[in-house]
Design a protein around this motif. Sequence first.
Motif, PDB file in Angstrom:
ATOM      1  N   TYR A 124     -12.282  15.045  23.557  1.00  0.00           N
ATOM      2  CA  TYR A 124     -11.221  15.632  22.719  1.00  0.00           C
ATOM      3  C   TYR A 124      -9.949  14.780  22.808  1.00  0.00           C
ATOM      4  N   ALA A 127     -10.454  11.487  20.985  1.00  0.00           N
ATOM      5  CA  ALA A 127     -10.443  11.637  19.525  1.00  0.00           C
ATOM      6  C   ALA A 127      -8.992  11.641  19.048  1.00  0.00           C
ATOM      7  N   GLN A 128      -8.150  12.400  19.743  1.00  0.00           N
ATOM      8  CA  GLN A 128      -6.733  12.461  19.340  1.00  0.00           C
ATOM      9  C   GLN A 128      -6.072  11.096  19.483  1.00  0.00           C
ATOM     10  N   ASN A 133      -9.537  13.115  13.475  1.00  0.00           N
ATOM     11  CA  ASN A 133      -9.390  14.567  13.342  1.00  0.00           C
ATOM     12  C   ASN A 133     -10.703  15.290  13.604  1.00  0.00           C
ATOM     13  N   LYS A 134     -11.814  14.527  13.640  1.00  0.00           N
ATOM     14  CA  LYS A 134     -13.119  15.160  13.900  1.00  0.00           C
ATOM     15  C   LYS A 134     -13.883  14.418  14.989  1.00  0.00           C
ATOM     16  N   THR A 172      -8.832  19.125  17.231  1.00  0.00           N
ATOM     17  CA  THR A 172     -10.027  18.366  16.835  1.00  0.00           C
ATOM     18  C   THR A 172     -11.112  19.314  16.317  1.00  0.00           C
TER      19      THR A 172
END
Length: 257
Positions: A124, A127-128, A133-134, A172
């Motif tokens: 998570y 991803a950020q 965003n996914k 996310t």
Amino acid sequence: MEFIDNIRYKKIKNAVGRAVADFGLIRDGDRIAVAVSGGKDSYTLLHILEGLRRRAPVKYELVAVTIDSGYPGFRSDVIASYLREQGFAHHLETTDHYDIIREKRRPGSSYCSICARLKRGVLYTLAQKLGCNKLALGHHLDDFVETLLLNQFFVGTLKAMAPRMLADNGETTVIRPLVYVEEREIIPFARENRFPVVCCSCPVCGTADLQRRRMKKLLTELEKENPAVKRSLLRALGNVQPRYLLDRELQRLCDVP
Ligand code: SF4
């Protein structure tokens, strides 16, 4: 990107395309981190999403991400060089999870639960950090129905996995585009394309936990009588009739005033 474009590939790609449409998994402008562990499922997911991306009417980007949890012998270099050769953007994150697990795990407790929790948290955050965003995960149809059975038999809850859900970080969106793809379709696809599958090298590498193995065995037995049993269980997840369940909260919502 090079792989064998045959009937199997088309079948998997169509199933993923259906899932994307049914659950609104991908939107214009998405930047998707694809978790690539080095296993057959994650390589398949990445290749299929890339195949769809090239012909999709919407624009989205993919970034492969791999977590090296620090298990000695984990060949993250094999994954990285394969993805580089195939032209994928790839980020490798090295962590000290193995040390944490050795220190914190209670004797006799599962490696996987603590390891997976730590990995999820890093995915998570990553991803950020990568502006995604996914986050796409490689769980397939068998994972969904096995989890459904495990939760019913051993936890006492009617729950499987979500094809799309907002992660605990509130930022996310986790997506599982292989929801309609059976593992038996992935195995030959991965073999034909010679994906360089690497073992996670953890102390329980390659051994699905005992209860999950029992679910697999049970489903294999049931398939002898009803070859569509897994599909039927998956359909059940999308065909919930709350009035005929015992959840009091749902009963209240269904009550006619
Ligand atoms: S199989 Fe190994 S790497 Fe995978 S979640 Fe379990 S402990 Fe972690």
